[in-house]
Design an enzyme around this catalytic site. Structure first.
Site, mmCIF file in Angstrom:
data_model
loop_
_atom_site.group_PDB
_atom_site.id
_atom_site.type_symbol
_atom_site.label_atom_id
_atom_site.label_comp_id
_atom_site.label_asym_id
_atom_site.label_seq_id
_atom_site.Cartn_x
_atom_site.Cartn_y
_atom_site.Cartn_z
ATOM 1 N N HIS A 133 0.857 -1.194 0.000
ATOM 2 C CA HIS A 133 0.000 0.000 0.000
ATOM 3 C C HIS A 133 0.891 1.242 0.000
ATOM 4 O O HIS A 133 1.880 1.299 0.735
ATOM 5 C CB HIS A 133 -0.905 -0.012 1.239
ATOM 6 C CG HIS A 133 -1.977 1.034 1.185
ATOM 7 N ND1 HIS A 133 -1.705 2.360 1.413
ATOM 8 C CD2 HIS A 133 -3.286 0.955 0.884
ATOM 9 C CE1 HIS A 133 -2.828 3.050 1.266
ATOM 10 N NE2 HIS A 133 -3.801 2.218 0.948
ATOM 11 N N GLU A 135 0.636 4.079 1.337
ATOM 12 C CA GLU A 135 0.862 4.711 2.652
ATOM 13 C C GLU A 135 2.007 4.010 3.383
ATOM 14 O O GLU A 135 2.886 4.662 3.970
ATOM 15 C CB GLU A 135 -0.410 4.656 3.512
ATOM 16 C CG GLU A 135 -0.192 5.313 4.871
ATOM 17 C CD GLU A 135 -1.275 4.996 5.884
ATOM 18 O OE1 GLU A 135 -2.463 4.931 5.510
ATOM 19 O OE2 GLU A 135 -0.919 4.817 7.057
ATOM 20 N N ASN A 231 -9.464 0.858 2.630
ATOM 21 C CA ASN A 231 -10.386 1.038 3.758
ATOM 22 C C ASN A 231 -11.800 0.604 3.387
ATOM 23 O O ASN A 231 -12.541 0.117 4.229
ATOM 24 C CB ASN A 231 -10.304 2.449 4.356
ATOM 25 C CG ASN A 231 -10.957 3.479 3.500
ATOM 26 O OD1 ASN A 231 -12.168 3.663 3.568
ATOM 27 N ND2 ASN A 231 -10.178 4.159 2.687
#
Ligand code: F3S
Length: 291
Positions: A133, A135, A231
């Site tokens: 990911h 992030e 998410n």
């Protein structure tokens, strides 16, 4: 039949701030790029594209971009999205003569600062999260020493620190809270010398808890969000655990009401953090009218 929309559905603070930043930058008349799509939502990205905003898809692409001569420096703006980026990306943007506008979510910046500080202090940084990911890649890029990403409690079970090593356990902002607690317990049992900083974002916790509560009562649960939004995928996983008839949709076109049992009394709706309000309203109205 009742339709219950989660209050926490949709854009979180960080994504809203980043999207607003891009719209603000458009007004400057400069050439605007975002480093990666600003939100995991095709409708948002398409709208920005129509307004002339381009996406730099990768570090390689950024590297290949032509450097601006000094007299033209500042004509190009690169907006960093809410997920954040590794430290070196800021440097690369500046080297090219571009203006870097940082819309990294403050909660993610906090993780960068902790990761940098604690690794400079000699700790091995552990990140509970998805290693691919952006992030997490960003957080890894702020570490100044050893760093390991633990995707699951199973990874935590297998992990063994080096003799005398001090650890610092952090989490991706969208990591599942229960899994994080589980990892903390595993570390406690093993007696590791660690500090734990729960860096799961409040917005995520709240929307996960609300989605779980609604799904537990709902006959049908609709989760709206982008295909690549982690998410949203987690919200789906949580809702599916509580409600058998949980549907993941990207847009209204994916919603096939004929698949939905007519006996349903309560339809719950939630949406990932990158889902625009307009789309949530559309789905909500459609369900109300057509059920
Ligand atoms: Fe920031 Fe939390 Fe959103 S970390 S980007 S406010 S999910």
């Amino acid at each position: 039949m009742e339709v219950r929309l989660a209050k926490t559905a949709g854009f979180c603070f960080g994504v809203k701030r980043a999207v607003d930043t891009v719209y603000e930058q458009i007004k400057t008349g400069k050439t605007i790029y975002t480093y990666g799509p600003i939100a995991h939502n095709e409708a948002v990205v398409r709208d920005l594209e129509e307004k002339g905003v381009r996406v730099i898809e990768s570090r390689r692409e950024l590297e290949r971009m032509q450097e601006l001569p000094p007299e033209r420096a500042g004509e190009v703006v690169v907006v960093i999205r809410a997920h954040g980026v590794p430290r070196e990306i800021y440097e690369l943007i500046r080297e090219k003569g571009f203006v870097c506008v940082d819309a990294t979510c403050p909660s993610v910046r906090r993780i960068h600062r902790i990761a940098e500080r604690e690794s400079l202090a000699g700790k091995h940084i552990l990140i509970a999260g998805n290693p691919v990911h952006p992030e997490v890649e960003g957080i890894v890029g702020w570490c100044r020493g050893p760093v390991t990403v633990l995707e699951s409690p199973e990874d935590a079970e297998k992990y063994a620190p080096l003799e005398g090593e001090n650890l610092c356990l952090l989490s991706q902002t969208t990591y599942n809270y229960k899994k994080f607690q589980h990892i903390v317990e595993i570390f406690q049992k093993k007696g590791y010398n660690d500090i734990v900083v729960n860096t799961i974002c409040n917005a995520t916790e709240k929307s996960q808890a609300e989605a779980r509560a609604i799904a537990a009562q709902a006959d049908i649960m609709i989760v709206i969000g982008g295909r690549h939004s982690s998410n949203t995928a987690k919200l789906y996983e949580i809702c599916r655990g509580e409600c058998e008839h949980t549907y993941f949709i990207q847009t209204l076109d994916d919603l096939h009401l004929e698949e939905i049992p007519k006996s349903a009394r309560l339809v719950g709706i939630t949406a990932g953090a990158s889902t625009p309000n307009k789309l949530i309203e559309e789905v909500q109205n459609y369900v109300r009218v057509n059920f």
